[in-house]
Scaffold this motif. Structure first.
Motif, PDB file in Angstrom:
ATOM      1  N   LYS A  59     -43.244  32.028  33.730  1.00 24.97           N
ATOM      2  CA  LYS A  59     -41.975  32.345  34.140  1.00 24.97           C
ATOM      3  C   LYS A  59     -41.583  33.611  32.849  1.00 24.97           C
ATOM      4  O   LYS A  59     -41.323  35.214  33.760  1.00 24.97           O
ATOM      5  CB  LYS A  59     -40.838  31.993  35.236  1.00 24.97           C
ATOM      6  N   PRO A 108     -43.047  37.291  31.629  1.00 24.32           N
ATOM      7  CA  PRO A 108     -44.431  38.521  32.007  1.00 24.32           C
ATOM      8  C   PRO A 108     -44.274  39.361  30.132  1.00 24.32           C
ATOM      9  O   PRO A 108     -43.450  38.903  30.059  1.00 24.32           O
ATOM     10  CB  PRO A 108     -43.774  38.954  32.658  1.00 24.32           C
ATOM     11  N   MET A 126     -38.799  43.588  33.782  1.00 28.65           N
ATOM     12  CA  MET A 126     -39.506  43.208  33.662  1.00 28.65           C
ATOM     13  C   MET A 126     -41.249  43.414  34.720  1.00 28.65           C
ATOM     14  O   MET A 126     -42.418  43.482  33.864  1.00 28.65           O
ATOM     15  CB  MET A 126     -39.274  41.706  35.062  1.00 28.65           C
ATOM     16  N   ARG A 127     -40.897  45.224  34.834  1.00 30.07           N
ATOM     17  CA  ARG A 127     -41.769  45.352  35.297  1.00 30.07           C
ATOM     18  C   ARG A 127     -41.099  47.010  35.454  1.00 30.07           C
ATOM     19  O   ARG A 127     -41.084  48.242  36.112  1.00 30.07           O
ATOM     20  CB  ARG A 127     -42.365  45.578  36.415  1.00 30.07           C
ATOM     21  N   GLU A 150     -43.301  38.586  40.177  1.00 23.66           N
ATOM     22  CA  GLU A 150     -43.595  37.534  39.483  1.00 23.66           C
ATOM     23  C   GLU A 150     -43.465  36.192  39.658  1.00 23.66           C
ATOM     24  O   GLU A 150     -44.299  35.346  38.929  1.00 23.66           O
ATOM     25  CB  GLU A 150     -42.198  37.723  38.903  1.00 23.66           C
ATOM     26  N   THR A 178     -47.524  33.536  38.625  1.00 22.12           N
ATOM     27  CA  THR A 178     -47.186  32.546  38.127  1.00 22.12           C
ATOM     28  C   THR A 178     -48.856  31.708  38.243  1.00 22.12           C
ATOM     29  O   THR A 178     -48.967  30.903  37.749  1.00 22.12           O
ATOM     30  CB  THR A 178     -46.103  31.414  37.883  1.00 22.12           C
TER      31      THR A 178
END
Length: 415
Positions: free
Chosen positions: A150, A152, A180-181, A390, A394
């Motif tokens: 989980k 990234p 995260m992004r 996300e 995975t």
């Protein structure tokens, strides 16, 4: 449906709203056909009709049990049932009312209580989340597999154009997306800059409030809505901005409901309604600028085949915001070929913190969605919500990105 609400709820705002929603339900069962958890479990109480019955029992005075709470916990609140319902039952709002009462009647204990409390405090805190994610990336090889998958990889956001246009919009930064992004909002800023719109973020704004609100801290969720409204209001009141742009559809649903959430707050009701009305998913913004966007895309169409994409439409986009077909049209205009996606109306299992609280069900839903997305030979998967991206990442063997990144690469000149 006939109702006989108990004294504790009957004459309250929540009781009146719940009664109105319940009376619309005719128990036709159409909703069960599109409910992800009913499809997996085959239990009437794990479908909307059964959950409505459970909530009705509690509102009519029957004491909730742990079994009641379990069936409500398993609900993704994906709102697919609302899209299917011929009677217009607002299931999501009823579920919020029912869950709040069940939480009071059946308090959580032990690890379950601690996990939910930790998520409420950790996820909406942008600084804390970002720091923890940085450590997670550093020590990823040492983490247990279920946690490591989980985390990234870090990605560069790229340049964010300085404000230079008369037209301006505010972007919701959110809580986890900046860490995260970060490329998602930066890519949006670059695309809008090419369209003659400057995108800015307000420093004091943060989490939309959905995490707290749906983890049974409704007061905390409303407080985060108030904080965002306070951060955005000076620019709104002065007429400096024309819209609030949200690039995570899950957050978009929450912001769209600010007016509803704060309707009983005399200090914020009018402002919340204004903010909700100004909120736009980035797809809606681009669709409104289609003429200019098309001219920008024309030159890129000569650069060869754009590729085959599988678009995962988040539940929050198609069922919550009711934005359907818009992203697909924008991607087609950019020259991409969109492959079919089986059962595209079904949830991927992300659903905010659901994948952490109901990992088994979330994994089953994710694996089914991944199979459908990879079924027809796509080169890349695109979506419109960071949580879905996300969660799917995975398990997918293909690149997965926010769709605005691909538009950005088409219209932004390489420097």
């Amino acid at each position: 449906m006939q109702t006989h609400l108990a004294d504790f709820i009957r004459d309250t705002p929540e009781g009146r709203e719940a009664e109105e929603i319940l009376r619309k339900c005719v128990h036709c069962g159409f909703c069960t056909a599109t409910c992800p958890t009913y499809q997996l479990l085959g239990d009437e109480l794990d479908g909307p009709r059964g959950r409505i019955y459970l909530i009705k029992q509690v509102l009519e005075g029957e004491r909730a049990t742990e079994k009641t709470r379990l069936h409500l916990d398993r609900c993704l609140t994906c709102r697919s049932c609302e899209t299917t319902c011929p009677s217009g039952v607002q299931y999501g709002r009823l579920a919020d009312i029912g869950r709040h009462i069940v939480e009071q009647q059946v308090p959580r204990t032990g690890a379950d209580k601690l996990k939910r409390a930790a998520l409420r405090e950790f996820v909406p805190n942008t600084g804390l989340f970002g720091s923890a994610l940085g450590l997670g990336r550093m020590f990823k090889p040492l983490l247990p597999r279920v946690i490591a998958e989980k985390v990234p990889a870090a990605g560069a956001a790229g340049p964010w154009p300085a404000p230079r246009h008369a037209r301006r919009m505010i972007a919701l930064a959110g809580c986890v997306q900046p860490s995260m992004r970060p490329v998602i909002n930066a890519a949006t800023a670059r695309v809008l800059d090419r369209l003659g719109i400057s995108l800015v973020e307000a420093e004091r704004a943060g989490c939309c409030g959905a995490v707290r609100y749906h983890l049974h801290d409704q007061a905390g969720g409303r407080d985060e809505a108030r904080r965002n409204i306070d951060a955005w209001w000076p620019a709104i009141e002065s007429g400096q901005v024309e819209a609030i742009v949200v690039t995570a559809s899950g957050c978009g649903v929450q912001v769209k409901e600010y007016g509803y959430l704060l309707r009983h707050d005399p200090a914020y009701a009018a402002r919340a309604e204004k903010v909700a009305a100004m909120s736009r998913d980035v797809a809606e913004v681009l669709a409104a600028e289609m003429k200019t966007l098309t001219s920008l895309l024309e030159s890129s169409r000569t650069q060869g085949k754009a590729g085959r994409l599988a678009f995962h439409a988040p539940c929050s986009l198609q069922h919550g915001l009711k934005v359907r077909g818009m992203v697909e049209s924008l991607l087609s205009a950019a020259g991409f070929e969109l492959v079919p996606v089986r059962d595209s109306h079904l949830c991927c299992g992300s659903a905010g913190t659901y994948s952490l609280l109901q990992p088994k069900l979330a994994s089953e839903l994710r694996d089914g969605k991944v199979s459908a997305l990879q079924e027809y030979g796509a080169d890349c998967i695109v979506s419109a919500n960071v949580g879905c991206i996300e969660h799917l990442a995975t398990a997918v063997s293909l690149p997965i990105r926010h769709w605005i990144e691909l538009i950005d690469e088409k219209v932004t000149p390489v420097v």
